[in-house]
Scaffold this motif. Sequence first.
Motif, short mmCIF file in Angstrom:
data_model
loop_
_atom_site.label_atom_id
_atom_site.label_comp_id
_atom_site.label_asym_id
_atom_site.label_seq_id
_atom_site.Cartn_x
_atom_site.Cartn_y
_atom_site.Cartn_z
N MET A 166 15.41 32.90 34.94
CA MET A 166 14.29 32.64 34.05
C MET A 166 13.92 33.92 33.30
O MET A 166 13.97 35.01 33.85
N LEU A 167 13.54 33.76 32.05
CA LEU A 167 13.11 34.87 31.21
C LEU A 167 11.63 34.69 30.93
O LEU A 167 11.18 33.61 30.55
N GLU A 168 10.85 35.74 31.12
CA GLU A 168 9.41 35.66 30.92
C GLU A 168 8.92 36.80 30.05
O GLU A 168 9.13 37.98 30.36
N LEU A 169 8.27 36.46 28.94
CA LEU A 169 7.61 37.43 28.08
C LEU A 169 6.14 37.50 28.50
O LEU A 169 5.47 36.46 28.58
N ILE A 170 5.65 38.70 28.75
CA ILE A 170 4.29 38.87 29.24
C ILE A 170 3.51 39.79 28.30
O ILE A 170 3.80 40.99 28.22
N ASP A 171 2.58 39.22 27.55
CA ASP A 171 1.63 39.95 26.71
C ASP A 171 2.36 40.93 25.77
O ASP A 171 2.00 42.11 25.68
N ILE A 172 3.38 40.42 25.07
CA ILE A 172 4.18 41.28 24.19
C ILE A 172 3.41 41.58 22.91
O ILE A 172 2.97 40.68 22.19
N LYS A 173 3.27 42.87 22.62
CA LYS A 173 2.64 43.32 21.38
C LYS A 173 3.59 44.27 20.66
O LYS A 173 4.36 45.00 21.28
N LYS A 174 3.52 44.21 19.34
CA LYS A 174 4.32 45.12 18.52
C LYS A 174 3.47 45.65 17.39
O LYS A 174 2.84 44.88 16.67
N ARG A 175 3.48 46.97 17.26
CA ARG A 175 2.73 47.63 16.20
C ARG A 175 3.67 48.49 15.36
O ARG A 175 4.59 49.11 15.90
N TYR A 176 3.40 48.51 14.09
CA TYR A 176 4.03 49.46 13.18
C TYR A 176 2.90 50.32 12.62
O TYR A 176 2.13 49.87 11.79
N GLY A 177 2.78 51.54 13.13
CA GLY A 177 1.64 52.36 12.76
C GLY A 177 0.37 51.73 13.30
O GLY A 177 0.26 51.40 14.49
N SER A 178 -0.59 51.51 12.45
CA SER A 178 -1.86 50.91 12.87
C SER A 178 -1.85 49.38 12.76
O SER A 178 -2.80 48.72 13.17
N LYS A 179 -0.75 48.83 12.23
CA LYS A 179 -0.69 47.38 12.03
C LYS A 179 0.00 46.71 13.20
O LYS A 179 1.14 46.99 13.53
N GLU A 180 -0.71 45.76 13.82
CA GLU A 180 -0.13 44.99 14.92
C GLU A 180 0.45 43.69 14.36
O GLU A 180 -0.26 42.92 13.73
N VAL A 181 1.76 43.47 14.61
CA VAL A 181 2.43 42.29 14.06
C VAL A 181 2.68 41.22 15.11
O VAL A 181 2.93 40.05 14.77
#
Length: 220
Positions: free
Chosen positions: A1-16
């Motif tokens: 099983m694959l589980e993503l947990i609270d994944i966040k990605k930012r480029y500089g100050s911008k969160e995508v």
Amino acid sequence: MLELIDIKKRYGSKEVLHGISIKFENGIYGLIGPNGSGKSTIMNIMSDVLDMSSGKILYNGTDIKELDDRYREKIGFLPQNVGYYPNFTAKKTIEYFGYLRGVNKKELDSNVEQVLRDVNLYENRNDKVKSFSGGMKQRLGIAITCVANPEIIIFDEPTVGLDPEERARFKNLIRKLSKTKTIVLSTHILSDVEEVADYIILIKEGCLTKFEKIGGKDNE
């Protein structure tokens, strides 16, 4: 099983990506959303091509950062743009990528033949890639993605350039593979998702807005 947990990605100050959490098991997951919603970012992070800013991904309960290469060996990823050596034949191209993926020689020959047949390129196996149409190159990319028999397969717009017959062949292939594998399929062709997906994942503006089993039953 694959589980993503609270994944966040930012480029500089911008969160995508804003805290994406999803559990994947065997089956087909249709990843949909508007352009710029974060779909490709998620797929690149899942494939360990792109680092997340925070959060973690677990594979069978173990952080993929601990697994490192052992995790990447489990992944097959077809991005939207694949670079090929134009003077390689289709067969040599798949062999080359299979070798890079660590497929041993004994398995490689049979795997290459199987994926060539799966994508209907066996009769073109000795033709050079530079002679291929866009649709044939797309089918070659699908073959490359599957040659190492990965447990998790991620397709970014895999049916672009395929005619109806080849789209049907691709759907049949992933239905067969999904019995023992996790398949994530991103496409703008909603009919493809409706026909083959077991689950729908809707991403809008970097947020998970729907995760639903086809037929209306939520996947908890």
